[in-house]
Design a protein around this motif. Sequence first.
Motif, PDB file in Angstrom:
ATOM      1  N   ASP A 296      -7.376  78.511  74.926  1.00  0.00           N
ATOM      2  CA  ASP A 296      -6.238  79.333  73.826  1.00  0.00           C
ATOM      3  C   ASP A 296      -6.161  80.237  72.763  1.00  0.00           C
ATOM      4  N   ASP A 297      -5.510  80.990  73.785  1.00  0.00           N
ATOM      5  CA  ASP A 297      -4.693  82.859  73.654  1.00  0.00           C
ATOM      6  C   ASP A 297      -5.132  82.918  72.055  1.00  0.00           C
ATOM      7  N   GLY A 298      -6.342  83.421  71.805  1.00  0.00           N
ATOM      8  CA  GLY A 298      -6.138  83.792  69.600  1.00  0.00           C
ATOM      9  C   GLY A 298      -5.324  84.786  69.350  1.00  0.00           C
ATOM     10  N   LYS A 299      -4.669  85.585  70.407  1.00  0.00           N
ATOM     11  CA  LYS A 299      -3.615  86.728  69.824  1.00  0.00           C
ATOM     12  C   LYS A 299      -2.233  86.070  70.090  1.00  0.00           C
ATOM     13  N   THR A 300      -1.630  84.587  71.220  1.00  0.00           N
ATOM     14  CA  THR A 300      -0.571  84.499  71.085  1.00  0.00           C
ATOM     15  C   THR A 300      -1.198  82.891  71.307  1.00  0.00           C
ATOM     16  N   PRO A 301      -2.218  82.413  70.531  1.00  0.00           N
ATOM     17  CA  PRO A 301      -1.993  80.590  70.436  1.00  0.00           C
ATOM     18  C   PRO A 301      -0.927  79.550  70.740  1.00  0.00           C
ATOM     19  N   LEU A 302      -0.752  78.670  72.344  1.00  0.00           N
ATOM     20  CA  LEU A 302      -0.205  77.629  71.952  1.00  0.00           C
ATOM     21  C   LEU A 302      -1.178  76.259  71.680  1.00  0.00           C
ATOM     22  N   LEU A 303      -1.626  76.129  71.445  1.00  0.00           N
ATOM     23  CA  LEU A 303      -1.906  75.184  70.897  1.00  0.00           C
ATOM     24  C   LEU A 303      -2.494  75.035  69.517  1.00  0.00           C
ATOM     25  N   ILE A 304      -3.464  76.070  69.304  1.00  0.00           N
ATOM     26  CA  ILE A 304      -3.874  75.852  67.907  1.00  0.00           C
ATOM     27  C   ILE A 304      -2.963  77.065  66.472  1.00  0.00           C
ATOM     28  N   LYS A 305      -2.352  76.914  66.277  1.00  0.00           N
ATOM     29  CA  LYS A 305      -0.820  78.010  65.541  1.00  0.00           C
ATOM     30  C   LYS A 305      -1.656  78.356  64.203  1.00  0.00           C
ATOM     31  N   THR A 306      -1.548  79.603  63.660  1.00  0.00           N
ATOM     32  CA  THR A 306      -1.867  79.676  62.268  1.00  0.00           C
ATOM     33  C   THR A 306      -0.520  79.509  61.843  1.00  0.00           C
ATOM     34  N   MET A 307       0.102  78.981  60.829  1.00  0.00           N
ATOM     35  CA  MET A 307       1.065  79.004  60.185  1.00  0.00           C
ATOM     36  C   MET A 307       0.925  79.683  58.682  1.00  0.00           C
ATOM     37  N   ARG A 308       0.982  81.189  59.167  1.00  0.00           N
ATOM     38  CA  ARG A 308       0.580  82.448  57.705  1.00  0.00           C
ATOM     39  C   ARG A 308       1.052  81.929  56.398  1.00  0.00           C
ATOM     40  N   GLY A 309      -0.448  81.848  55.485  1.00  0.00           N
ATOM     41  CA  GLY A 309       0.042  81.082  53.909  1.00  0.00           C
ATOM     42  C   GLY A 309      -0.277  79.958  54.373  1.00  0.00           C
ATOM     43  N   SER A 310      -0.087  79.682  55.026  1.00  0.00           N
ATOM     44  CA  SER A 310      -0.346  77.820  54.926  1.00  0.00           C
ATOM     45  C   SER A 310      -1.228  76.894  55.779  1.00  0.00           C
ATOM     46  N   GLY A 311      -2.149  77.793  56.773  1.00  0.00           N
ATOM     47  CA  GLY A 311      -2.887  76.710  57.517  1.00  0.00           C
ATOM     48  C   GLY A 311      -2.301  76.837  58.901  1.00  0.00           C
ATOM     49  N   TYR A 312      -3.462  75.921  59.584  1.00  0.00           N
ATOM     50  CA  TYR A 312      -2.783  75.670  61.238  1.00  0.00           C
ATOM     51  C   TYR A 312      -2.125  74.412  61.664  1.00  0.00           C
ATOM     52  N   VAL A 313      -1.369  74.651  62.269  1.00  0.00           N
ATOM     53  CA  VAL A 313      -0.964  73.045  63.464  1.00  0.00           C
ATOM     54  C   VAL A 313      -1.259  73.092  64.259  1.00  0.00           C
ATOM     55  N   PHE A 314      -1.732  72.017  65.312  1.00  0.00           N
ATOM     56  CA  PHE A 314      -1.528  71.612  65.930  1.00  0.00           C
ATOM     57  C   PHE A 314      -0.779  71.532  66.975  1.00  0.00           C
ATOM     58  N   ALA A 315       0.004  72.229  68.031  1.00  0.00           N
ATOM     59  CA  ALA A 315       1.140  71.907  68.398  1.00  0.00           C
ATOM     60  C   ALA A 315       1.599  71.282  69.590  1.00  0.00           C
ATOM     61  N   THR A 316       0.951  70.182  69.559  1.00  0.00           N
ATOM     62  CA  THR A 316       0.963  69.730  70.912  1.00  0.00           C
ATOM     63  C   THR A 316       1.296  68.519  71.224  1.00  0.00           C
ATOM     64  N   GLU A 317       1.729  67.586  72.202  1.00  0.00           N
ATOM     65  CA  GLU A 317       1.634  65.732  71.715  1.00  0.00           C
ATOM     66  C   GLU A 317       0.177  65.546  71.954  1.00  0.00           C
ATOM     67  N   VAL A 318       0.030  64.622  71.452  1.00  0.00           N
ATOM     68  CA  VAL A 318      -1.132  63.426  71.334  1.00  0.00           C
ATOM     69  C   VAL A 318      -1.475  62.358  71.614  1.00  0.00           C
ATOM     70  N   THR A 319      -2.040  61.868  72.973  1.00  0.00           N
ATOM     71  CA  THR A 319      -1.538  60.141  73.222  1.00  0.00           C
ATOM     72  C   THR A 319      -3.389  59.741  72.928  1.00  0.00           C
ATOM     73  N   THR A 320      -3.577  58.790  72.646  1.00  0.00           N
ATOM     74  CA  THR A 320      -4.965  57.760  72.600  1.00  0.00           C
ATOM     75  C   THR A 320      -4.440  56.894  73.934  1.00  0.00           C
ATOM     76  N   SER A 321      -6.487  56.345  73.372  1.00  0.00           N
ATOM     77  CA  SER A 321      -6.225  55.228  74.892  1.00  0.00           C
ATOM     78  C   SER A 321      -7.764  54.652  75.029  1.00  0.00           C
ATOM     79  N   ASP A 322      -7.704  53.324  75.346  1.00  0.00           N
ATOM     80  CA  ASP A 322      -9.118  52.912  75.180  1.00  0.00           C
ATOM     81  C   ASP A 322      -9.449  52.711  76.521  1.00  0.00           C
ATOM     82  N   ASP A 323      -8.980  53.525  77.578  1.00  0.00           N
ATOM     83  CA  ASP A 323      -8.692  53.599  79.134  1.00  0.00           C
ATOM     84  C   ASP A 323      -9.276  55.026  78.999  1.00  0.00           C
ATOM     85  N   SER A 324      -9.678  54.765  80.458  1.00  0.00           N
ATOM     86  CA  SER A 324      -9.907  57.056  80.682  1.00  0.00           C
ATOM     87  C   SER A 324      -9.815  56.580  82.027  1.00  0.00           C
ATOM     88  N   ARG A 325      -9.462  57.928  81.964  1.00  0.00           N
ATOM     89  CA  ARG A 325      -7.697  57.821  83.502  1.00  0.00           C
ATOM     90  C   ARG A 325      -8.201  58.256  85.023  1.00  0.00           C
TER      91      ARG A 325
END
Length: 241
Positions: A212-241
């Motif tokens: 994830d490019d630190g200058k223009t991150p797509l996954l972990i985005k910096t929200m100036r003055g607020s914190g960070y957001v994980f900006a992608t869809e996440v799914t979970t499963s008990d099965d490995s694909r």
Amino acid sequence: MQKKIFVVDDDDKIRQLLQIYLEKNNYQVVSAADGESFLAQFNKIGKDISLVILDIMLPGMDGFAVCQSLRKISEVPIIMLTANAEETDLVVGLELGADDYIAKPFSPRELLARIKAIHRRLVDDRKPLNRLRYFYFKDFIVDRVERLLIDERGDMVKLSGGDFQLLQLFLENPGEVLSRDRISEQIRGRESGPTERYLDVQISRLRQRLGDDGKTPLLIKTMRGSGYVFATEVTTSDDSR
């Protein structure tokens, strides 16, 4: 049952101080003055050790070399002691698998708080919560049981305690803005100090692991003055694909 802590420091006064203080707080303590004797003892009693306090400036093998050797045989949590507040020490320690660090001179009370936070985290990790084993996001899989990050080629990276806690926090809260204090409280058991670089270094390291490019991150985005957001869809499963 008392937890057993291993203190590795060549300063007799620090070893004695920590032994007295930690034993008063219901821990068992063993100690060593250098890396070679520590590793020899750890090979015999490592299964009984719940945490290692490791000084960087040791005679012979320095703390970094000891940490690297220890990580080849154990996932025991490590708190590194440093007399140098330079960010490079922090980065190297985290890269080698340390879970936290504290700068000398330090308050035994603060060190105790760090120890308790790590032990709480380990207990939380082992609770039989209704959590599915695998996270899926972008081109990655995270195995929360083995603490593995698996990329699209199938390459696996074993995550250290701190890295895993940070990534898991983001994966469990996708799209939610997480403040620095909330993140620090979750992964270190306390709020982030105004001048601390620990969280910045961990975020940067995690971005690198995810490509994830630190200058223009797509996954972990910096929200100036607020914190960070994980900006992608996440799914979970008990099965490995």
